[in-house]
Design a protein around this motif. Structure first.
Motif, short mmCIF file in Angstrom:
data_model
loop_
_atom_site.label_atom_id
_atom_site.label_comp_id
_atom_site.label_asym_id
_atom_site.label_seq_id
_atom_site.Cartn_x
_atom_site.Cartn_y
_atom_site.Cartn_z
N ASP C 49 0.82 -1.22 0.00
CA ASP C 49 0.00 0.00 0.00
C ASP C 49 0.85 1.27 0.00
O ASP C 49 0.31 2.38 0.01
CB ASP C 49 -0.92 -0.01 1.23
N ASP C 50 2.16 1.07 0.04
CA ASP C 50 3.09 2.20 0.07
C ASP C 50 2.68 3.21 1.15
O ASP C 50 2.65 4.42 0.91
CB ASP C 50 3.16 2.87 -1.31
N VAL C 51 2.39 2.67 2.31
CA VAL C 51 1.90 3.47 3.45
C VAL C 51 2.98 4.45 3.91
O VAL C 51 4.10 4.04 4.22
CB VAL C 51 1.58 2.54 4.64
N PRO C 52 2.67 5.73 3.98
CA PRO C 52 3.68 6.67 4.49
C PRO C 52 3.90 6.49 5.99
O PRO C 52 2.96 6.21 6.73
CB PRO C 52 3.09 8.05 4.18
N PHE C 53 5.12 6.64 6.42
CA PHE C 53 5.40 6.66 7.85
C PHE C 53 4.96 8.01 8.38
O PHE C 53 5.10 9.03 7.70
CB PHE C 53 6.88 6.42 8.11
N THR C 54 4.43 8.02 9.59
CA THR C 54 3.83 9.27 10.06
C THR C 54 4.78 10.16 10.85
O THR C 54 4.83 11.37 10.64
CB THR C 54 2.60 8.97 10.94
N ASN C 55 5.54 9.58 11.73
CA ASN C 55 6.42 10.40 12.57
C ASN C 55 7.53 9.52 13.13
O ASN C 55 7.45 8.29 13.06
CB ASN C 55 5.61 11.08 13.69
N PRO C 56 8.56 10.12 13.68
CA PRO C 56 9.72 9.31 14.11
C PRO C 56 9.39 8.30 15.19
O PRO C 56 10.02 7.24 15.25
CB PRO C 56 10.73 10.35 14.60
N THR C 57 8.42 8.59 16.03
CA THR C 57 8.07 7.62 17.07
C THR C 57 7.47 6.36 16.45
O THR C 57 7.85 5.23 16.78
CB THR C 57 7.09 8.25 18.08
N GLU C 134 16.74 18.70 24.77
CA GLU C 134 16.69 20.02 24.14
C GLU C 134 16.47 19.94 22.62
O GLU C 134 15.82 20.79 22.03
CB GLU C 134 17.99 20.79 24.41
N THR C 135 17.08 18.90 21.99
CA THR C 135 17.00 18.84 20.53
C THR C 135 15.87 17.92 20.05
O THR C 135 15.66 17.78 18.84
CB THR C 135 18.33 18.31 19.93
N ALA C 136 15.12 17.35 20.97
CA ALA C 136 14.12 16.35 20.60
C ALA C 136 13.09 16.92 19.61
O ALA C 136 12.79 16.31 18.58
CB ALA C 136 13.42 15.81 21.85
N ASP C 137 12.57 18.07 19.92
CA ASP C 137 11.52 18.64 19.06
C ASP C 137 12.05 18.97 17.67
O ASP C 137 11.41 18.71 16.65
CB ASP C 137 10.94 19.91 19.71
N GLN C 138 13.23 19.57 17.66
CA GLN C 138 13.84 19.94 16.39
C GLN C 138 14.03 18.70 15.50
O GLN C 138 13.70 18.71 14.31
CB GLN C 138 15.19 20.61 16.69
N ILE C 139 14.52 17.62 16.09
CA ILE C 139 14.74 16.40 15.30
C ILE C 139 13.39 15.79 14.89
O ILE C 139 13.21 15.36 13.75
CB ILE C 139 15.58 15.39 16.10
N TYR C 140 12.46 15.80 15.83
CA TYR C 140 11.12 15.26 15.53
C TYR C 140 10.54 15.97 14.30
O TYR C 140 10.06 15.33 13.36
CB TYR C 140 10.22 15.46 16.74
N ASP C 141 10.61 17.29 14.33
CA ASP C 141 10.03 18.06 13.22
C ASP C 141 10.77 17.78 11.91
O ASP C 141 10.15 17.64 10.86
CB ASP C 141 10.08 19.56 13.55
N ALA C 145 8.82 16.05 8.87
CA ALA C 145 8.66 16.79 7.61
C ALA C 145 9.13 15.95 6.43
O ALA C 145 8.48 15.90 5.37
CB ALA C 145 9.44 18.10 7.68
N GLN C 146 10.23 15.28 6.60
CA GLN C 146 10.73 14.46 5.50
C GLN C 146 9.84 13.26 5.25
O GLN C 146 9.67 12.83 4.11
CB GLN C 146 12.15 14.03 5.81
N LEU C 147 9.33 12.67 6.34
CA LEU C 147 8.46 11.50 6.18
C LEU C 147 7.23 11.82 5.36
O LEU C 147 6.64 10.94 4.73
CB LEU C 147 8.05 10.94 7.55
N ALA C 148 6.85 13.10 5.36
CA ALA C 148 5.67 13.51 4.60
C ALA C 148 5.94 13.62 3.10
O ALA C 148 5.01 13.78 2.31
CB ALA C 148 5.16 14.85 5.14
#
Lengths: 471, 471, 471
Positions: C49-57, C134-141, C145-148
């Motif tokens: 289904d070529d399902v996109p991954f949603t987020n790093p978690t 401290e860098t968690a949010d920045q990396i998450y975003d 963004a790339q996963l999208a």
């Protein structure tokens, strides 16, 4: 002419130049940190009474079964070394024992004992000639002369070694008078605490078990004519130890078996064992239950458990008869952890109050059982490679085996487990050097940045022991 | 075009420049020392009759199950290699077998077999091209031509290899005529002795055990209708071997079990086994008792025992049926030493006349059992890693595991245990190179001075084998 | 300020300069070769289904029990990480889970998980700061963004990762609809195949075994009221999988036991188990017989078997109850191979149609059992060190243990066995780097010429997987 003996500042560090540079920088950060020794066997009376050591044989040879066993294998009688400790041994005999040891110096080439001894002789006593039949007297005199000075008394050595914390190992019935004496001396600020070691009280198969249990009841002031009484007595003595500063209990049985039993069944098994009617199998079952119950107690009083399983004690029965226990003929056997600890871990393994530190003599379980368990259960910490395998190459195999599965957060940090007082700094220094060698290798293989390696190094040397033993 | 094949003088030495320098200096001191081969499987007839080797297949392939098994796994039939030894195999078939082997050269990359073969082809026969389908004939011809020269006969090779001492392995009923012939030749001064290998006579579970015991009695001229007779026959044959120069006995059973039995019980067990009425369990018990009694005999006649336990022989029953024993499908199993040897060691372990050399295929017991036992009992020596694990990395693991616990004084030194005559120098040279690599590492880590490393090196290469085998 | 995080091009290569040069040259030859992944656990629906991954978690944490277990040991609840997969977990919770992970970054120092994660974050997503609270949010975003983007969908990643072949793992009753969908898409040329994993249908001791067998019969359209029917159903489903491209079957039981049973006895045992009357011992016997029969089937249909034995699943029963299987508390146990596989190998071990790949979690059997077996039987291949031991140092120990006995021709080559899709290139790259490190060491020790090392490297990376899995 006597050969020189020196301590090279780079000893144990990796020979590869780039790796060695990293290791040196890391080592400089921890070389002088205080020593934390959360489990060992130094007699508390030495510190309480500040008993001076008399001569190098009494200090280094007679009480050290690591040394004794190699000399025995090479033809020396233990009686020639003053074994057992406390036997009548003259100054002349001590000098002769030292000469025997020095004559066998070559037999220690490549061993951990050689490494520690060189470190102690050079580093503490300034000896600069290699031990041999020819130099034995000279070294004996040099060490003995220094031992007679105040700087070489146990308390002064604790200061100069910078041992911030040390735990002894004590019988549950012990009055802890030595610890009390140390605690009451306001001028001595190094922390010395007892460790609760109830092993033999958990072994219904021992011939003297009934007497031991009676003595335990007496020490606790509790009737032990039922399992409930026995349990109360144990809890009482654990509390007594805790009041005197204990942070842990120590357990060494033939295996790591734990078990869940119905209370009624357990009580009836206890009664049977007390009547001397329990079979060998039932004795083992009861021992496993009693150990499991020690773990339950730990969830309540918070004392950390150290587990030292799987040695066949007194393998040479004639030597044991003549010289007693702990003289060098205890031999390791296979260890199984995954199934043995499952009943207890399933019940208590993630309890917030519980810390279990698992030691092993069996390298086979490093990566197969111990690291995977510590990588899941919150209470489980990977202890150090123990006894025969507390040597440089063995320790590196251990580090390279467990770290990849469990990370640095799941290891206890250095535990010396020694009765050889003067070897404590050498052992901790060896451990730090090997920590640095291991971490430097991770850095040069680009698996860690150097500042991360330093973080993990500080965890190993300071933070983890404090966390695991709740210091 | 054929690729070149050469021998690099630094092979197996450590790549680190500083460590390699030390290793080179150490190696220069032992490179040319005589070879002592106290246990192996070279047929004595080869030396007695100075039988010329006929061609590279007969020399290198047909009798070597190390080579055979890898070729078998890669699809070659053993019959294509002339197995079993002694089967009818033409010159053309030999040449074809050699081509098969050369075509599979790549399958040996990274193995010990490759290392030894390269050492022999280059070092003894001057081959300078890499084996392949294309070069197979050229190499075959080059080797065959040399084998036809007097310099390549067994006795001449013993001289050029500088084998000072070699032990063969022989059946207790053997007449030792080949050894007698060698001994009577005053012109040949290399020492060639038999080894007493009574294994199968100790296995009551074998179908042919009764016949074997009868043959033993006949050879000894002693009635074996009771255990006392059997024992007398064994002692008689051991004495016969000792008269012919034997220095050791060799034992390879499924486990290392020993046991203490009441004389009457043992005698009755023997009788039951002789009547064919012993259960499998009783056969095992009797075998363990008979082995224990070999150890008792050794305390009297002083023959060293080598113990080679824990292989499942003939794992592939169809191959065994077609090709016989020792063709490559024997597979190791777990080994337990601590408890298995305790009954015998407890009784005889420190006897001044006894030397036991323990081999293993199970790396698990290096540091857990063998080294601790050898570090206490005077009779116990650590043998070499055996068979599958007599390869460079395995040997280094072994050295790094046992040395720290037992020191160099407790190891037997190199034992090649081979039937591949021409590989003897390559195997001993490999061992010496690895000794040097290991010791150089200790030197550059500042655990030994270089002169101490040399002392230990000489122990490993010369002194220990002489001591352990009483040469 | 955030610390930088980068990927060093020499990571994992040997620090010694001369050795590193060789390793670099070797690595350059294989760095960009296509990935062959013959066994793993990526859900086929992702690709179908070529399902996109949603987020790093969702991508990195929730499904990865390697990560989960270390976090659990360090006090994190699995529910905080979204476990079990499929539970309701909000964007805010995902972000919080990611922060927890980043805060525990140091706990992963020295582990394989750290290595793979760094490789993925830097190498795929271009993250250049070290994870921390401290860098968690920045990396998450940055990752989210790339996963999208289309480039980060599974099929696009298969292209950019250059995965030429990948096998999923599937239930015998599966309709394989996802695989059919993938196959029918002519525009997607990467090969994705199912793997037949019948484990639970072979476990009569399971409570749901009867239902499972019924379901199997239904899927196959075959009555399973006798062993003959069960066997026919199995063969039917194996054929169905093979028609859909399967090249192998996968088996993970408590041990490797195989057995030869009389057909009548086996049939009667099956009937007893179906009636729920088989004892635990009989269930084990039947399971071993059913596994043996899978091996027989493989000789007929030619599907390769991968054997993954000796894990105690669900060691922590409470966690298993709350979170289900495969969440990090499976713990290895001892493995025995030599005797366990003998019945099957004796019958089928050299069958030309059979390939068996043996994995282990127990380092003890590397050199003692697995390599010797693979060095004789034509069907036996040495798999990779599995799960807890698929980390750099463990893998090097493995290579150094098995290669000397079995050579490179007897190993399967890299098998990632992972469900962590994005880690596949990191894992294969790690494997290639370690292959190069190992081979370079052989070159600098003059055990191989560099061109020979390259030959063996290409075998490991490409030729062996194709041969072993018949691609």
């Amino acid at each position: 002419m006597a050969r020189a003996m020196t301590l090279n500042p780079d000893r144990l560090l990796p020979p590869d130049a780039a790796t060695r540079e990293v290791a040196r920088r890391l080592y400089a950060e921890v070389e002088h940190l205080p020593i934390i020794s959360p489990h060992g066997h130094v007699p508390p009376a030495w510190i309480a009474d500040d008993v001076p050591f008399t001569n190098p044989t009494a200090l280094f040879l007679t009480p050290d079964h690591y040394i004794n066993r190699i000399l025995h294998a090479n033809g020396v009688e233990l009686s020639q070394l003053g074994v057992p400790v406390g036997s009548d041994f003259s100054e002349q005999q001590s000098r002769e024992a030292w000469r025997i040891f020095c004559s066998h110096w070559r037999d220690f080439n490549g061993t951990a004992m050689r490494y520690w001894m060189q470190d102690q002789l050079c580093g503490i006593f300034g000896v600069d000639v290699r031990p041999s039949a020819e130099t034995a007297d000279q070294i004996y005199d040099q060490v003995a002369a220094q031992l007679a000075t105040p700087a070489m008394r146990p308390r002064a050595l604790m200061e100069s070694f910078d041992i911030a914390f040390i735990a002894t190992t004590d019988d549950p019935c012990d009055s802890l008078e030595h610890h009390e004496k140390i605690a009451q001396d306001a001028g001595f600020t190094r922390r010395v605490v007892p460790t609760f070691r109830p092993d033999k009280y958990l072994e219904p198969a021992r011939e003297d078990w009934n007497q031991l249990v009676d003595a335990l009841g007496e020490a606790a002031g509790v009737a032990v004519d039922s399992l409930a009484g026995y349990t109360a007595a144990m809890e009482n003595r654990r509390a007594f130890f805790k009041q005197h500063g204990a942070v842990s209990t120590d357990h060494s049985h033939a295996d790591l078996g734990t078990v869940r039993l119905d209370e009624v069944d357990a009580a009836s098994l206890y009664d049977k064992a007390r009547r001397g009617e329990a079979s060998e199998q039932e004795c083992t079952l009861l021992r496993r239950w009693l150990l499991t119950d020690q773990i339950r107690m730990a969830t309540e009083d918070g004392l950390t458990l150290t587990l030292h399983p799987a040695v066949r004690r007194g393998h040479d029965t004639e030597a044991t008869r003549r010289y007693g226990a702990d003289v060098g003929n205890d031999i390791p056997v296979k260890l199984e952890v995954t199934n043995a600890l499952q009943p207890a871990l399933d019940q208590f393994g993630n309890h917030p109050n519980l810390n279990l530190v698992i030691f092993t003599l069996d390298e086979d379980v490093f990566s197969r059982e111990i690291a995977p368990l510590a990588g899941w259960y919150r209470s489980v910490y990977i202890g150090v490679p123990w006894w025969f395998i507390d040597a440089p190459e063995s320790i590196m195999r251990f580090k390279q085996s467990v770290t990849e599965m469990g990370g640095f957060s799941r290891v206890s940090g250095m535990i010396d487990d020694t009765r050889a007082f003067c070897s404590i700094p050498a052992r901790h220094d060896m451990s730090r050097r090997l920590d640095c060698a291991h971490l430097a290798d991770l850095v040069v293989k680009h698996r860690l940045d150097e500042d991360e390696a330093l973080d993990s190094l500080l965890d190993l040397v300071s933070n983890n022991p404090k966390k695991v033993f709740k210091l």
